[in-house]
Scaffold this motif. Structure first.
Motif, PDB file in Angstrom:
ATOM      1  N   ILE A 252      31.586  14.960  73.522  1.00  0.00           N
ATOM      2  CA  ILE A 252      32.078  13.800  74.274  1.00  0.00           C
ATOM      3  C   ILE A 252      32.335  14.230  75.714  1.00  0.00           C
ATOM      4  O   ILE A 252      32.835  15.320  75.968  1.00  0.00           O
ATOM      5  N   GLU A 253      31.993  13.384  76.671  1.00  0.00           N
ATOM      6  CA  GLU A 253      31.995  13.787  78.076  1.00  0.00           C
ATOM      7  C   GLU A 253      33.189  13.299  78.872  1.00  0.00           C
ATOM      8  O   GLU A 253      33.459  13.810  79.965  1.00  0.00           O
ATOM      9  N   GLU A 254      33.923  12.317  78.344  1.00  0.00           N
ATOM     10  CA  GLU A 254      35.056  11.781  79.109  1.00  0.00           C
ATOM     11  C   GLU A 254      36.121  11.263  78.154  1.00  0.00           C
ATOM     12  O   GLU A 254      35.823  10.646  77.131  1.00  0.00           O
ATOM     13  N   LEU A 255      37.377  11.547  78.509  1.00  0.00           N
ATOM     14  CA  LEU A 255      38.519  11.131  77.707  1.00  0.00           C
ATOM     15  C   LEU A 255      39.588  10.572  78.641  1.00  0.00           C
ATOM     16  O   LEU A 255      39.941  11.198  79.635  1.00  0.00           O
ATOM     17  N   THR A 256      40.090   9.379  78.303  1.00  0.00           N
ATOM     18  CA  THR A 256      41.174   8.783  79.077  1.00  0.00           C
ATOM     19  C   THR A 256      42.374   8.573  78.167  1.00  0.00           C
ATOM     20  O   THR A 256      42.255   7.971  77.100  1.00  0.00           O
ATOM     21  N   LEU A 257      43.533   9.083  78.586  1.00  0.00           N
ATOM     22  CA  LEU A 257      44.755   9.024  77.784  1.00  0.00           C
ATOM     23  C   LEU A 257      45.771   8.093  78.439  1.00  0.00           C
ATOM     24  O   LEU A 257      46.028   8.196  79.644  1.00  0.00           O
ATOM     25  N   TYR A 258      46.335   7.194  77.643  1.00  0.00           N
ATOM     26  CA  TYR A 258      47.356   6.276  78.150  1.00  0.00           C
ATOM     27  C   TYR A 258      48.705   6.974  78.031  1.00  0.00           C
ATOM     28  O   TYR A 258      49.374   6.916  76.994  1.00  0.00           O
ATOM     29  N   ALA A 259      49.122   7.658  79.079  1.00  0.00           N
ATOM     30  CA  ALA A 259      50.316   8.506  79.012  1.00  0.00           C
ATOM     31  C   ALA A 259      51.592   7.786  79.426  1.00  0.00           C
ATOM     32  O   ALA A 259      52.670   8.055  78.879  1.00  0.00           O
ATOM     33  N   PHE A 260      51.480   6.868  80.410  1.00  0.00           N
ATOM     34  CA  PHE A 260      52.686   6.192  80.904  1.00  0.00           C
ATOM     35  C   PHE A 260      52.259   4.873  81.543  1.00  0.00           C
ATOM     36  O   PHE A 260      51.567   4.865  82.557  1.00  0.00           O
ATOM     37  N   SER A 261      52.670   3.774  80.929  1.00  0.00           N
ATOM     38  CA  SER A 261      52.277   2.459  81.433  1.00  0.00           C
ATOM     39  C   SER A 261      53.278   1.957  82.471  1.00  0.00           C
ATOM     40  O   SER A 261      54.396   2.480  82.600  1.00  0.00           O
ATOM     41  N   THR A 262      52.897   0.906  83.175  1.00  0.00           N
ATOM     42  CA  THR A 262      53.828   0.300  84.127  1.00  0.00           C
ATOM     43  C   THR A 262      55.042  -0.275  83.393  1.00  0.00           C
ATOM     44  O   THR A 262      56.153  -0.299  83.936  1.00  0.00           O
ATOM     45  N   GLU A 263      54.843  -0.727  82.143  1.00  0.00           N
ATOM     46  CA  GLU A 263      55.966  -1.253  81.352  1.00  0.00           C
ATOM     47  C   GLU A 263      56.968  -0.155  80.996  1.00  0.00           C
ATOM     48  O   GLU A 263      58.152  -0.436  80.745  1.00  0.00           O
ATOM     49  N   ASN A 264      56.517   1.097  80.966  1.00  0.00           N
ATOM     50  CA  ASN A 264      57.424   2.202  80.622  1.00  0.00           C
ATOM     51  C   ASN A 264      58.526   2.403  81.654  1.00  0.00           C
ATOM     52  O   ASN A 264      59.545   3.058  81.361  1.00  0.00           O
ATOM     53  N   PHE A 265      58.350   1.852  82.862  1.00  0.00           N
ATOM     54  CA  PHE A 265      59.409   1.969  83.862  1.00  0.00           C
ATOM     55  C   PHE A 265      60.667   1.209  83.434  1.00  0.00           C
ATOM     56  O   PHE A 265      61.749   1.426  83.993  1.00  0.00           O
ATOM     57  N   GLU A 266      60.526   0.305  82.453  1.00  0.00           N
ATOM     58  CA  GLU A 266      61.670  -0.467  81.980  1.00  0.00           C
ATOM     59  C   GLU A 266      62.495   0.298  80.946  1.00  0.00           C
ATOM     60  O   GLU A 266      63.545  -0.179  80.519  1.00  0.00           O
ATOM     61  N   ARG A 267      62.031   1.458  80.533  1.00  0.00           N
ATOM     62  CA  ARG A 267      62.793   2.253  79.566  1.00  0.00           C
ATOM     63  C   ARG A 267      64.065   2.808  80.216  1.00  0.00           C
ATOM     64  O   ARG A 267      64.142   2.932  81.444  1.00  0.00           O
ATOM     65  N   PRO A 268      65.053   3.190  79.405  1.00  0.00           N
ATOM     66  CA  PRO A 268      66.280   3.793  79.963  1.00  0.00           C
ATOM     67  C   PRO A 268      65.947   5.031  80.798  1.00  0.00           C
ATOM     68  O   PRO A 268      64.953   5.719  80.558  1.00  0.00           O
ATOM     69  N   ALA A 269      66.797   5.304  81.763  1.00  0.00           N
ATOM     70  CA  ALA A 269      66.556   6.391  82.711  1.00  0.00           C
ATOM     71  C   ALA A 269      66.395   7.741  82.021  1.00  0.00           C
ATOM     72  O   ALA A 269      65.553   8.554  82.426  1.00  0.00           O
ATOM     73  N   ASP A 270      67.180   8.002  80.963  1.00  0.00           N
ATOM     74  CA  ASP A 270      67.083   9.302  80.312  1.00  0.00           C
ATOM     75  C   ASP A 270      65.748   9.464  79.586  1.00  0.00           C
ATOM     76  O   ASP A 270      65.173  10.562  79.564  1.00  0.00           O
ATOM     77  N   GLN A 271      65.219   8.367  79.013  1.00  0.00           N
ATOM     78  CA  GLN A 271      63.914   8.430  78.368  1.00  0.00           C
ATOM     79  C   GLN A 271      62.809   8.660  79.390  1.00  0.00           C
ATOM     80  O   GLN A 271      61.882   9.444  79.147  1.00  0.00           O
ATOM     81  N   ARG A 272      62.904   7.964  80.521  1.00  0.00           N
ATOM     82  CA  ARG A 272      61.900   8.165  81.574  1.00  0.00           C
ATOM     83  C   ARG A 272      61.937   9.606  82.067  1.00  0.00           C
ATOM     84  O   ARG A 272      60.879  10.231  82.258  1.00  0.00           O
ATOM     85  N   ALA A 273      63.109  10.142  82.276  1.00  0.00           N
ATOM     86  CA  ALA A 273      63.224  11.510  82.783  1.00  0.00           C
ATOM     87  C   ALA A 273      62.596  12.505  81.816  1.00  0.00           C
ATOM     88  O   ALA A 273      61.903  13.448  82.233  1.00  0.00           O
TER      89      ALA A 273
END
Length: 309
Positions: free
Chosen positions: A69-90
């Motif tokens: 396989i020649e290319e892999l894209t990983l969904y690591a952090f979405s824009t919605e993840n900014f709504e998580r609590p600060a300690d989880q984001r950190a």
């Protein structure tokens, strides 16, 4: 004894699945869901689940290399993840930062010539994560054998809206003729990221949705989708091979559909349309049965035979 038998049976099944595959996708995109639920099931902290998921990601890179396989894209952090609590984001930012540096310095990354890039609204990320992104980019900028795209602060809808706004501004300023708006004009305004359209999207954790992930690159290509129950840290090579089998089945179905459409056109068309239909049918001839072809004379040019493209 039972665990040994289970491991042995798993290896045998893996080899069987690999033998059954006749082709693999070029570009796979993965939504790595279930890290926190896995941690809860283990009675551990969410950060432990994310670290376990990072180990699965390393295994996935090896599997991609083994299968070509020649290319892999990983969904690591979405824009919605900014709504998580600060300690989880950190905690997530800590892990992302560490893994970017680890991958950028890993011998296997340089031996396999892996190009690491981040896609998304990366300017919204903490400075330390942006520094890690820049480091990985510099360390791998000369490679093109395999592309690893890490989607960070990514949202597919936001990406398309941004492209639409850019086009509107260019039209309003006179820099772009509305009649010149085409696929290339849109793609030039998307995030710098995937080099190819997505062939297969995989989502772990049981949910059956693609969550705003790469809508332009995946939906436009009618990418196959594979949803599975295991949480991301539990995802195994067997699951990956099953996902590729799903892609292969969709690809074969697509080829049959195109072939039958061309066959119907041959029966109805004439002149230049007939020649074009025959050319298309020649490419997909192997997808039809002999009975479907027996009453049609279909010359197959060598440049357009199966596998020619």
């Amino acid at each position: 004894m039972r665990s040994w038998f289970r491991r042995h049976a798993t290896r045998v099944y893996e080899r069987l699945l690999e033998r059954e595959l006749s082709g693999t996708p070029t570009h796979v995109a993965v939504i790595q869901d279930g890290n926190r639920r896995y941690a809860r099931k283990q009675g551990a902290d969410a950060s432990d689940g994310h670290r376990a998921g990072a180990q699965t990601t390393e295994s996935l890179l090896e599997w991609c290399d083994e299968l070509g396989i020649e290319e892999l894209t990983l969904y690591a952090f979405s824009t919605e993840n900014f709504e998580r609590p600060a300690d989880q984001r950190a905690a997530l930012f800590d892990l992302i930062e560490d893994k970017l540096y680890d991958f950028a310095d890993a011998d296997r990354v340089h031996e396999s010539e892996v190009r690491i890039r981040a896609i998304g609204e990366t300017d919204r990320l903490p400075r330390r994560v942006r520094d890690a992104i820049a480091y990985a980019d510099r360390r791998t900028e000369g490679y093109d054998r395999f592309y690893l795209n890490v989607a960070l602060a990514y949202g597919g809808r936001a990406e398309l809206l941004g492209a639409a706004r850019d086009i509107a501004e260019d039209v309003d300023s006179g820099m772009l003729d509305p009649n010149a708006i085409d696929v290339e004009a849109i793609e030039n305004r998307l995030y710098e990221g995937p080099t190819r359209e997505v062939d297969l999207i995989i989502r772990t954790g049981g949910a059956e949705r693609t969550s705003n992930f790469l809508p332009w690159h995946a939906n436009g290509n009618e990418a196959a989708a594979y949803f599975c129950a295991p949480y991301w840290p539990e995802f195994r090579k067997i699951d990956f091979l099953r996902a590729i089998r799903t892609y292969e089945h969709r690809e074969n179905s697509w080829r049959r559909k195109r072939a039958r459409r061309a066959l119907a056109l041959i029966r109805a068309a004439s002149g230049q349309e007939l020649e074009e239909a025959r050319r298309i049918l020649g490419r997909f001839r192997g997808s039809l049965t002999d009975s479907e072809l027996e009453d049609i004379d279909v010359p197959v040019e060598s440049d357009h035979g199966l596998g020619g493209d």
